[in-house]
Design a protein around this motif. Structure first.
Motif, mmCIF file in Angstrom:
data_model
loop_
_atom_site.group_PDB
_atom_site.id
_atom_site.type_symbol
_atom_site.label_atom_id
_atom_site.label_comp_id
_atom_site.label_asym_id
_atom_site.label_seq_id
_atom_site.Cartn_x
_atom_site.Cartn_y
_atom_site.Cartn_z
ATOM 1 N N GLY A 185 0.830 -1.205 0.000
ATOM 2 C CA GLY A 185 0.000 0.000 0.000
ATOM 3 C C GLY A 185 0.855 1.241 0.000
ATOM 4 N N VAL A 186 0.208 2.371 -0.219
ATOM 5 C CA VAL A 186 0.935 3.644 -0.196
ATOM 6 C C VAL A 186 1.303 3.969 1.255
ATOM 7 C CG1 VAL A 186 -0.097 4.572 -2.304
ATOM 8 C CG2 VAL A 186 -1.240 4.955 -0.097
ATOM 9 N N HIS B 171 3.839 9.750 -5.153
ATOM 10 C CA HIS B 171 2.965 8.810 -4.427
ATOM 11 C C HIS B 171 1.710 8.481 -5.235
ATOM 12 C CE1 HIS B 171 5.510 8.830 -0.914
ATOM 13 N NE2 HIS B 171 5.574 10.136 -0.987
ATOM 14 N N LEU B 172 1.240 9.440 -6.041
ATOM 15 C CA LEU B 172 0.084 9.156 -6.909
ATOM 16 C C LEU B 172 0.460 8.111 -7.959
ATOM 17 C CD1 LEU B 172 -1.310 12.792 -7.360
ATOM 18 C CD2 LEU B 172 -2.437 10.904 -6.141
ATOM 19 N N ARG B 173 1.683 8.186 -8.480
ATOM 20 C CA ARG B 173 2.130 7.177 -9.458
ATOM 21 C C ARG B 173 2.255 5.805 -8.780
ATOM 22 N NH1 ARG B 173 5.584 11.443 -11.117
ATOM 23 N NH2 ARG B 173 7.405 10.525 -10.109
ATOM 24 N N VAL B 174 2.732 5.817 -7.523
ATOM 25 C CA VAL B 174 2.856 4.553 -6.786
ATOM 26 C C VAL B 174 1.478 3.917 -6.616
ATOM 27 C CG1 VAL B 174 3.442 3.523 -4.549
ATOM 28 C CG2 VAL B 174 4.979 5.224 -5.576
ATOM 29 N N ARG B 175 0.501 4.719 -6.212
ATOM 30 C CA ARG B 175 -0.851 4.165 -6.007
ATOM 31 C C ARG B 175 -1.414 3.612 -7.311
ATOM 32 N NH1 ARG B 175 -6.626 7.017 -4.549
ATOM 33 N NH2 ARG B 175 -7.601 5.170 -3.615
ATOM 34 N N ASP B 176 -1.203 4.385 -8.377
ATOM 35 C CA ASP B 176 -1.679 3.934 -9.680
ATOM 36 C C ASP B 176 -0.980 2.624 -10.073
ATOM 37 O OD1 ASP B 176 -2.976 4.200 -12.264
ATOM 38 O OD2 ASP B 176 -0.969 4.629 -13.021
ATOM 39 N N GLY B 177 0.314 2.539 -9.784
ATOM 40 C CA GLY B 177 1.068 1.317 -10.082
ATOM 41 C C GLY B 177 0.491 0.122 -9.337
ATOM 42 N N TYR B 178 0.235 0.302 -8.061
ATOM 43 C CA TYR B 178 -0.350 -0.790 -7.275
ATOM 44 C C TYR B 178 -1.693 -1.225 -7.866
ATOM 45 C CZ TYR B 178 2.782 -0.992 -3.178
ATOM 46 O OH TYR B 178 3.833 -1.203 -2.324
ATOM 47 N N ARG B 179 -2.489 -0.247 -8.267
ATOM 48 C CA ARG B 179 -3.810 -0.595 -8.822
ATOM 49 C C ARG B 179 -3.678 -1.361 -10.128
ATOM 50 N NH1 ARG B 179 -7.754 4.515 -7.995
ATOM 51 N NH2 ARG B 179 -8.577 3.818 -6.006
ATOM 52 N N GLN B 180 -2.686 -0.996 -10.926
ATOM 53 C CA GLN B 180 -2.466 -1.729 -12.180
ATOM 54 C C GLN B 180 -2.032 -3.164 -11.893
ATOM 55 O OE1 GLN B 180 -0.510 0.095 -15.517
ATOM 56 N NE2 GLN B 180 -0.808 2.152 -14.690
ATOM 57 N N ILE B 181 -1.185 -3.333 -10.881
ATOM 58 C CA ILE B 181 -0.741 -4.684 -10.507
ATOM 59 C C ILE B 181 -1.954 -5.515 -10.070
ATOM 60 C CG2 ILE B 181 0.588 -6.009 -8.813
ATOM 61 C CD1 ILE B 181 2.581 -3.595 -8.748
ATOM 62 N N ALA B 182 -2.823 -4.901 -9.251
ATOM 63 C CA ALA B 182 -4.000 -5.632 -8.743
ATOM 64 C C ALA B 182 -4.917 -6.050 -9.893
ATOM 65 C CB ALA B 182 -4.750 -4.763 -7.742
ATOM 66 N N ALA C 190 -3.423 11.478 -0.272
ATOM 67 C CA ALA C 190 -3.402 12.619 0.670
ATOM 68 C C ALA C 190 -3.741 12.150 2.084
ATOM 69 C CB ALA C 190 -4.387 13.688 0.211
ATOM 70 N N ASP C 191 -4.677 11.198 2.207
ATOM 71 C CA ASP C 191 -5.049 10.688 3.539
ATOM 72 C C ASP C 191 -3.878 9.944 4.174
ATOM 73 O OD1 ASP C 191 -7.414 11.633 2.627
ATOM 74 O OD2 ASP C 191 -8.561 9.770 2.868
ATOM 75 N N GLY C 192 -3.201 9.131 3.372
ATOM 76 C CA GLY C 192 -2.063 8.364 3.889
ATOM 77 C C GLY C 192 -0.933 9.286 4.318
ATOM 78 N N LEU C 193 -0.638 10.284 3.477
ATOM 79 C CA LEU C 193 0.459 11.205 3.812
ATOM 80 C C LEU C 193 0.120 12.023 5.061
ATOM 81 C CD1 LEU C 193 1.632 12.392 0.268
ATOM 82 C CD2 LEU C 193 2.711 10.699 1.756
ATOM 83 N N ALA C 194 -1.163 12.331 5.253
ATOM 84 C CA ALA C 194 -1.565 13.057 6.473
ATOM 85 C C ALA C 194 -1.301 12.191 7.704
ATOM 86 C CB ALA C 194 -3.038 13.446 6.384
ATOM 87 N N ARG C 195 -1.561 10.875 7.594
ATOM 88 C CA ARG C 195 -1.285 9.975 8.723
ATOM 89 C C ARG C 195 0.220 9.937 9.016
ATOM 90 N NH1 ARG C 195 -4.574 4.385 7.394
ATOM 91 N NH2 ARG C 195 -6.697 5.183 7.392
ATOM 92 N N VAL C 196 1.031 9.890 7.949
ATOM 93 C CA VAL C 196 2.498 9.856 8.136
ATOM 94 C C VAL C 196 2.954 11.152 8.804
ATOM 95 C CG1 VAL C 196 4.730 9.816 6.941
ATOM 96 C CG2 VAL C 196 2.895 8.305 6.180
ATOM 97 N N ALA C 197 2.405 12.283 8.354
ATOM 98 C CA ALA C 197 2.796 13.578 8.932
ATOM 99 C C ALA C 197 2.428 13.624 10.414
ATOM 100 C CB ALA C 197 2.120 14.713 8.163
ATOM 101 N N ALA C 198 1.257 13.045 10.759
ATOM 102 C CA ALA C 198 0.813 13.054 12.159
ATOM 103 C C ALA C 198 1.742 12.200 13.020
ATOM 104 C CB ALA C 198 -0.626 12.548 12.252
#
Ligand code: TMP
Length: 222
Positions: free
Chosen positions: A12-13, A164-175, A141-149
């Motif tokens: 996951g991201v 990070h948007l490219r990473v998420r898109d990559g994961y979705r393509q793999i799935a 954005a939600d994940g990065l907010a958790r990391v920042a917190a």
């Protein structure tokens, strides 16, 4: 002891809750009396943990993307030979925080190296494919907010949102490409709800190979 243990990976991201969810699933296995090995990538062995520290540290002048790729691959080969394979051979379920899909998503898609070439390298040589990969999905954005917190951002966490948007898109393509192995899990809900979804996905994949009585961990209750 389970007759035939499985190899399960979490992906996951950043800030998707993988580590918490992996811990809860390990507790569910332990409560059902199943031997379980918890591990992570990069890391899991003394050498791979050293490589992890190197690759995640800030380095003057940055890190060349191919150098980064090969550090992750090096860590993986040590981890698989010295920890993952022996654990499976000893009859333990292996729950791993990230694996080869992370290399494809981060170095292939995030760094914009050739994803197909990266995928060949990421899966080459170690001969191990998870039977189930849980892809914890939520908006970047939600994940990065958790990391920042949490306040513990590393070199990759601090990459631009576009990365990070490219990473998420990559994961979705793999799935999409491997629906039999990779199960997307909506990770936007509370910890207990996400944990219940994960236990359902594990039941659906492993059926009667699972220890009798595998149930959501009591530790996940709100
Ligand atoms: P973690 O934060 O989930 O512990 O993972 C460490 C970081 O390493 C995370 O930013 C994702 C990144 N990573 C890669 O870029 N490629 C890989 O092959 C792996 C395993 C992790």
């Amino acid at each position: 002891m389970s007759a035939q243990p499985g190899f399960i990976t979490f992906e996951g991201v950043e800030g998707s809750g993988k580590s918490t969810q992996l811990y809860l699933l390990s507790r569910a296995f332990q409560a059902a009396g199943a031997p379980v090995q918890v591990t992570r990538e990069p890391g899991g062995t003394p050498l791979a943990e050293k490589l992890r520290a190197l690759v995640l540290a800030d380095t003057d002048g940055g890190v060349d993307p191919r150098c980064e790729l090969f550090l992750y691959l090096a860590a993986r080969h040590d981890h698989v030979t010295r920890l993952v394979r022996p654990a499976l051979a000893a009859g333990r379920w292996v729950l791993c925080d990230r694996f080869a899909d992370a290399t494809v998503a981060y170095q292939g898609f995030g760094r914009e190296l050739d994803p197909e070439a990266v995928a060949r390298l990421a899966w080459w040589g170690h001969g191990l494919r998870p039977e189930l990969t849980l892809l914890l999905d939520l908006p970047v954005a939600d994940g990065l907010a958790r990391v920042a917190a949490r306040g513990e951002a590393n070199r990759l966490d601090r990459e631009a949102e576009a990365f990070h948007l490219r990473v998420r898109d990559g994961y979705r393509q793999i799935a999409k490409a491997e629906p039999d192995r990779v199960v997307p899990i909506d990770a936007t809900d509370d910890v207990a709800t996400v944990h219940a979804r994960i236990v359902d996905a594990v039941r659906a994949r492993f059926g009667n190979r699972l220890p009798e009585g595998l149930a959501p961990s009591a530790e996940a209750r709100p």
